[in-house]
Scaffold this motif. Sequence first.
Motif, short mmCIF file in Angstrom:
data_model
loop_
_atom_site.label_atom_id
_atom_site.label_comp_id
_atom_site.label_asym_id
_atom_site.label_seq_id
_atom_site.Cartn_x
_atom_site.Cartn_y
_atom_site.Cartn_z
N LYS A 156 0.76 -0.62 -0.05
CA LYS A 156 -0.02 -0.11 0.41
C LYS A 156 0.96 1.09 0.11
N ASP A 157 -0.39 1.91 -0.51
CA ASP A 157 0.60 3.46 -0.56
C ASP A 157 -0.21 4.52 -1.07
N PHE A 158 0.45 5.97 -0.59
CA PHE A 158 -0.41 7.75 -1.43
C PHE A 158 -0.25 7.13 -2.61
N THR A 159 -1.51 7.30 -2.59
CA THR A 159 -1.88 7.53 -4.47
C THR A 159 -1.96 8.81 -4.86
N PHE A 166 -1.89 17.07 -1.05
CA PHE A 166 -2.65 16.79 -0.06
C PHE A 166 -1.20 16.44 0.37
N PRO A 167 0.04 16.92 -0.23
CA PRO A 167 1.62 17.00 0.62
C PRO A 167 1.52 17.61 1.79
N LYS A 168 0.92 18.28 2.60
CA LYS A 168 1.81 18.05 3.53
C LYS A 168 1.22 17.49 4.68
N THR A 169 0.02 17.68 4.84
CA THR A 169 -0.48 16.42 4.96
C THR A 169 0.04 15.08 4.77
N ILE A 170 0.36 14.42 4.12
CA ILE A 170 0.85 13.25 3.90
C ILE A 170 1.87 13.12 4.58
N ASP A 171 3.22 14.27 4.66
CA ASP A 171 4.81 14.65 5.70
C ASP A 171 4.07 14.66 6.70
N TYR A 172 2.74 15.30 7.87
CA TYR A 172 2.63 15.44 8.83
C TYR A 172 2.11 13.95 9.43
N VAL A 173 1.32 12.82 8.93
CA VAL A 173 1.25 11.46 8.62
C VAL A 173 1.87 10.45 8.88
N LYS A 174 3.19 10.88 8.10
CA LYS A 174 4.56 10.26 8.09
C LYS A 174 5.34 10.30 8.91
N ARG A 175 5.09 11.50 10.04
CA ARG A 175 5.59 12.00 10.93
C ARG A 175 4.98 11.30 12.55
N LEU A 176 3.81 10.67 12.96
CA LEU A 176 3.34 10.43 13.35
C LEU A 176 3.70 8.60 14.05
N PRO A 177 3.40 8.60 14.81
CA PRO A 177 4.12 7.40 16.00
C PRO A 177 3.07 5.82 14.96
N PHE A 178 3.63 5.63 14.23
CA PHE A 178 3.12 4.48 13.72
C PHE A 178 4.05 3.69 13.90
N SER A 179 4.39 2.12 13.49
CA SER A 179 5.13 1.79 12.94
C SER A 179 5.32 1.32 11.26
N CYS A 184 -5.88 5.60 5.11
CA CYS A 184 -5.77 6.82 6.09
C CYS A 184 -6.22 7.39 4.83
N ASN A 185 -7.37 7.71 5.10
CA ASN A 185 -8.68 8.40 4.82
C ASN A 185 -9.31 9.90 5.46
N ILE A 186 -10.19 10.92 4.20
CA ILE A 186 -10.93 11.63 4.98
C ILE A 186 -12.00 11.48 5.02
N MET A 187 -12.96 12.20 5.77
CA MET A 187 -14.63 11.48 6.26
C MET A 187 -14.96 13.40 6.66
N GLY A 188 -16.15 13.22 5.79
CA GLY A 188 -16.30 14.63 5.88
C GLY A 188 -18.28 14.41 6.28
N ARG A 268 -8.58 10.17 9.24
CA ARG A 268 -8.43 8.82 10.29
C ARG A 268 -7.09 7.82 9.61
N ILE A 269 -6.46 8.00 10.35
CA ILE A 269 -5.31 6.91 10.09
C ILE A 269 -4.84 6.17 10.69
N ASP A 270 -4.90 4.74 10.36
CA ASP A 270 -5.21 3.08 10.44
C ASP A 270 -3.49 2.61 10.14
N GLY A 271 -3.08 2.13 11.49
CA GLY A 271 -1.73 0.96 11.55
C GLY A 271 -1.75 0.70 12.89
N THR A 272 -0.12 0.89 12.59
CA THR A 272 0.47 0.12 14.51
C THR A 272 1.53 0.68 15.04
#
Length: 309
Positions: A156-159, A166-179, A184-188, A268-272
Amino acid sequence: MVEPPCDSGTQGIQGIFARPYIDLEPYLDLAPLGEIHEEICLGLTQVPIDYTGGSHRTMGIMPPSRLGEALGDYGEVIRGLKDEEFATFQRLSDDPSAIDRSTRDALEFGEERDIPLSRRQMLWLKFRHGVYFPWKVYVELIPNRLWSDKSRSEGKDFTRLARSFFPKTIDYVKRLPFSSIGRCNIMGLEANDHGTVHRDGDGVAGEGQSVEREPDHFITLCPAGNKRLFLWDERARRRTPVAGRAYWFNDHDYHGVEADPFFRYSVRIDGTFTPELIEALRRDHGRAPGAAARAADAGAPRDAGEAAA
């Protein structure tokens, strides 16, 4: 970490670390959320928008006391289509050849089903048959086919669209404390729409099945801080508001979103989670088993119209 699950008709809040939910703001740098909010609001004008939800009653993941809030459920509608209506439904599919009308009773459509709904099918179900899709803005930044795979990152990877808008969003998500990150999705939700109360995991053991005791790892980000999520205690007929711009809750618990007269969204970001984050949460929030229900009772005023009879 969680209390033993209850029958769906009387399920209380299981929680995490004996708390209804965990406010993650003290563990994350939320300073970039202002820029991310601007990027997401602009990016949503540039990318294809899908719907999600719309069949929670058919999926059997709603509490008995709130089944009516699902309004039009597409699982029920599709089952009740006349032959000529079903032919229209088939023509609106992205792949009409995948739908065999002679075996329609055995086919399952939509989320977590063999045949996904196309955008045209969802719009037709809404316009013609009154189906209520709670989340009318749904953008997958990291697509995921099956709910059971949402924490797995393999393959899997970002589309491409996500990387473009959404480059800033992706950069931030990658720095979150997930191994690892598997989804990852946007829900409104549109103005005045409510998120139907449901649970994402079954949470109840059937015959010959074991119950997953460990809550799934994910972070919900609300950059604007204006999405009013709540947890629902079916046993007490009581809601617990979830506050904050970043949080984690046990998605085997019933939860929904209040209606408001404006658009709201979350990421929402899912992972470990990393072991370091789990250890910090365990250190700060671990306490005696059985306190989740007491914490929910203390933190959630009873709605006069929703008290148990």
